[in-house]
Scaffold this motif. Structure first.
Motif, PDB file in Angstrom:
ATOM      1  N   MET A 161      30.367  -5.816  45.692  1.00  0.00           N
ATOM      2  CA  MET A 161      30.865  -5.510  44.117  1.00  0.00           C
ATOM      3  C   MET A 161      31.941  -6.315  43.600  1.00  0.00           C
ATOM      4  SD  MET A 161      32.045  -1.502  42.922  1.00  0.00           S
ATOM      5  CE  MET A 161      30.249  -1.040  42.571  1.00  0.00           C
ATOM      6  N   LEU A 162      33.072  -6.708  44.646  1.00  0.00           N
ATOM      7  CA  LEU A 162      34.150  -7.567  44.103  1.00  0.00           C
ATOM      8  C   LEU A 162      33.664  -8.838  43.680  1.00  0.00           C
ATOM      9  CD1 LEU A 162      36.602  -6.932  47.372  1.00  0.00           C
ATOM     10  CD2 LEU A 162      36.560  -5.715  45.161  1.00  0.00           C
ATOM     11  N   GLY A 163      32.577  -9.380  44.502  1.00  0.00           N
ATOM     12  CA  GLY A 163      32.018 -10.512  44.101  1.00  0.00           C
ATOM     13  C   GLY A 163      31.295 -10.580  42.619  1.00  0.00           C
ATOM     14  N   VAL A 164      30.706  -9.672  42.468  1.00  0.00           N
ATOM     15  CA  VAL A 164      29.831  -9.202  41.258  1.00  0.00           C
ATOM     16  C   VAL A 164      31.047  -9.003  40.058  1.00  0.00           C
ATOM     17  CG1 VAL A 164      28.617  -7.444  39.919  1.00  0.00           C
ATOM     18  CG2 VAL A 164      27.756  -8.285  42.316  1.00  0.00           C
ATOM     19  N   SER A 165      31.890  -8.238  40.256  1.00  0.00           N
ATOM     20  CA  SER A 165      32.893  -8.230  39.320  1.00  0.00           C
ATOM     21  C   SER A 165      33.545  -9.559  38.821  1.00  0.00           C
ATOM     22  CB  SER A 165      33.951  -7.278  39.926  1.00  0.00           C
ATOM     23  OG  SER A 165      35.260  -7.304  38.756  1.00  0.00           O
ATOM     24  N   ARG A 166      33.995 -10.283  39.900  1.00  0.00           N
ATOM     25  CA  ARG A 166      34.539 -11.702  39.672  1.00  0.00           C
ATOM     26  C   ARG A 166      33.647 -12.477  38.921  1.00  0.00           C
ATOM     27  NH1 ARG A 166      39.367 -14.373  38.769  1.00  0.00           N
ATOM     28  NH2 ARG A 166      39.076 -16.407  39.163  1.00  0.00           N
ATOM     29  N   GLY A 167      32.357 -12.539  39.000  1.00  0.00           N
ATOM     30  CA  GLY A 167      31.181 -13.355  38.486  1.00  0.00           C
ATOM     31  C   GLY A 167      31.009 -12.937  37.104  1.00  0.00           C
ATOM     32  N   PHE A 168      30.968 -11.473  36.735  1.00  0.00           N
ATOM     33  CA  PHE A 168      30.945 -11.482  35.389  1.00  0.00           C
ATOM     34  C   PHE A 168      31.960 -11.409  34.388  1.00  0.00           C
ATOM     35  CE2 PHE A 168      26.987  -8.465  36.664  1.00  0.00           C
ATOM     36  CZ  PHE A 168      26.387  -9.201  35.881  1.00  0.00           C
ATOM     37  N   ALA A 169      33.402 -11.368  35.376  1.00  0.00           N
ATOM     38  CA  ALA A 169      34.667 -11.666  34.471  1.00  0.00           C
ATOM     39  C   ALA A 169      34.547 -13.176  34.026  1.00  0.00           C
ATOM     40  CB  ALA A 169      35.733 -11.620  35.258  1.00  0.00           C
ATOM     41  N   LYS A 170      33.920 -14.029  34.895  1.00  0.00           N
ATOM     42  CA  LYS A 170      33.659 -15.470  34.385  1.00  0.00           C
ATOM     43  C   LYS A 170      32.811 -15.641  33.227  1.00  0.00           C
ATOM     44  CE  LYS A 170      34.800 -17.586  38.737  1.00  0.00           C
ATOM     45  NZ  LYS A 170      34.674 -18.584  40.159  1.00  0.00           N
ATOM     46  N   ALA A 171      31.693 -14.764  33.355  1.00  0.00           N
ATOM     47  CA  ALA A 171      30.672 -14.756  32.432  1.00  0.00           C
ATOM     48  C   ALA A 171      31.127 -14.408  31.108  1.00  0.00           C
ATOM     49  CB  ALA A 171      29.378 -14.026  32.820  1.00  0.00           C
ATOM     50  N   ALA A 172      32.305 -13.694  31.150  1.00  0.00           N
ATOM     51  CA  ALA A 172      32.793 -12.996  29.776  1.00  0.00           C
ATOM     52  C   ALA A 172      34.015 -13.894  29.363  1.00  0.00           C
ATOM     53  CB  ALA A 172      33.073 -11.549  30.010  1.00  0.00           C
ATOM     54  N   ALA A 173      34.186 -14.971  30.033  1.00  0.00           N
ATOM     55  CA  ALA A 173      35.471 -15.470  29.862  1.00  0.00           C
ATOM     56  C   ALA A 173      35.600 -15.880  28.404  1.00  0.00           C
ATOM     57  CB  ALA A 173      35.359 -16.766  30.792  1.00  0.00           C
ATOM     58  N   GLY A 174      36.909 -15.587  27.694  1.00  0.00           N
ATOM     59  CA  GLY A 174      37.164 -16.131  26.416  1.00  0.00           C
ATOM     60  C   GLY A 174      36.640 -15.191  25.311  1.00  0.00           C
ATOM     61  N   THR A 175      36.076 -14.185  25.864  1.00  0.00           N
ATOM     62  CA  THR A 175      35.338 -13.444  24.647  1.00  0.00           C
ATOM     63  C   THR A 175      36.061 -11.910  24.023  1.00  0.00           C
ATOM     64  OG1 THR A 175      34.232 -12.040  26.157  1.00  0.00           O
ATOM     65  CG2 THR A 175      33.055 -13.888  25.663  1.00  0.00           C
ATOM     66  N   GLY A 176      37.170 -11.591  25.036  1.00  0.00           N
ATOM     67  CA  GLY A 176      37.972 -10.638  24.823  1.00  0.00           C
ATOM     68  C   GLY A 176      37.699  -9.437  25.460  1.00  0.00           C
ATOM     69  N   VAL A 177      36.602  -9.631  26.330  1.00  0.00           N
ATOM     70  CA  VAL A 177      36.100  -8.520  27.393  1.00  0.00           C
ATOM     71  C   VAL A 177      36.778  -8.828  28.645  1.00  0.00           C
ATOM     72  CG1 VAL A 177      33.946  -7.654  28.385  1.00  0.00           C
ATOM     73  CG2 VAL A 177      33.817  -8.525  26.090  1.00  0.00           C
ATOM     74  N   THR A 178      37.192  -7.759  29.299  1.00  0.00           N
ATOM     75  CA  THR A 178      37.758  -7.917  30.517  1.00  0.00           C
ATOM     76  C   THR A 178      37.007  -7.253  31.574  1.00  0.00           C
ATOM     77  OG1 THR A 178      39.243  -5.841  30.421  1.00  0.00           O
ATOM     78  CG2 THR A 178      40.324  -8.135  29.721  1.00  0.00           C
ATOM     79  N   VAL A 179      36.738  -7.936  32.796  1.00  0.00           N
ATOM     80  CA  VAL A 179      35.951  -7.154  33.933  1.00  0.00           C
ATOM     81  C   VAL A 179      36.898  -7.180  35.083  1.00  0.00           C
ATOM     82  CG1 VAL A 179      33.924  -7.375  35.235  1.00  0.00           C
ATOM     83  CG2 VAL A 179      34.010  -8.214  32.905  1.00  0.00           C
TER      84      VAL A 179
END
Length: 264
Positions: A161-179
């Motif tokens: 889950m820690l890895g999934v969270s970090r990965g989706f945070a990168k997918a949302a980079a710069g969009t105003g969404v935090t993960v």
């Protein structure tokens, strides 16, 4: 510090009791419209009524579905097409000798503890990104870092889950969404009470049983007690707010100092 989540909709998976219910209550107290989720209608209704009683004017949506299935996520989308805040809280745990954990049990733990969160994130993240604002939290565990020998399948699923969270945070980079992930330490819930009594003398009164459990099985804790669900909820409410706009891709600890590290 004032947190105002008025106008925001929050979906909390597995939120009819324990940490999930505490998070839902905390978000409702800050003004969010909260979506309570569970598999059993009676439990969902009871949890929703409890929040409405505790929080005057609370806006609560009841979502009875098994969120750990594709059909359950589809039902969630049909009832709540978009959310501003997603809290991936759903999880299962249990004691099992490492050499006796079957393939089926390994797969079940990953399906419920990891893939359910992945499906929900896939479902709701795109609209958050388009809107330019969103908050996603994954409720992980100290067991993700300090794998417990009595339930390694649970610990490893939380590591994932820690890895999934970090990965989706990168997918949302710069969009105003935090993960982010929240590393919760040993927490006092009904399920944990049952777990504690699997490891200590069942005849001990609860206060003694808790102290014995912490002494024998969680000696690294710096607070020397179980954490209350509301203490986990406080951090999640903060991460769900605009105040946490620069915190993303993180694994934030609320573990009572259990993880022996100077890093988060």
């Amino acid at each position: 510090m004032h947190i105002d989540l008025s106008g925001k909709t929050a979906l909390i998976s597995g939120s009819t009791q324990g940490i999930g219910l505490a998070i839902a209550t905390g978000l409702a107290s800050s003004g969010a419209r909260v979506v309570i989720n569970g598999r059993h209608e009676e439990a969902v209704v009871k949890a929703a009524e409890g929040i409405r009683t505790q929080v005057a004017g609370a806006d609560v949506v009841e979502l009875t579905t098994d969120i750990a299935t594709e059909e359950g996520v589809a039902k969630a989308l049909s009832i709540v097409p978009s959310v501003d805040i997603l809290v991936n809280n759903l999880g299962i745990f249990g004691v099992k000798d490492a050499l006796e954990i079957t393939d089926e049990e390994w797969l079940r733990y990953f399906d419920v503890n990891v893939l359910a969160a992945v499906r929900l994130t896939r479902a709701y993240l795109p609209a958050m990104m388009s809107a330019g604002w969103g908050r996603i939290s994954y409720i992980a565990s100290d067991s993700a870092v300090v794998i417990p020998e009595e339930m390694i399948h649970y610990g490893v699923s939380k590591t994932a889950m820690l890895g999934v969270s970090r990965g989706f945070a990168k997918a949302a980079a710069g969009t105003g969404v935090t993960v982010n992930s929240v590393i919760a330490g040993p927490t006092h819930t009904a399920g944990v009470e049952d777990f504690v009594y699997q490891l200590v003398d069942k005849e001990l009164p609860w206060d003694e049983a808790q102290r014995e459990f912490m002494r024998l099985h969680r000696p690294q804790s710096l607070i020397k007690r179980l954490i209350e669900p509301e203490e986990i909820a406080n951090l999640v409410v903060y991460l769900s707010s605009s105040l946490a706009s620069a915190t993303t891709g993180a694994a934030v600890r609320v573990d009572g100092g259990y993880v022996d590290s100077i890093l988060p």
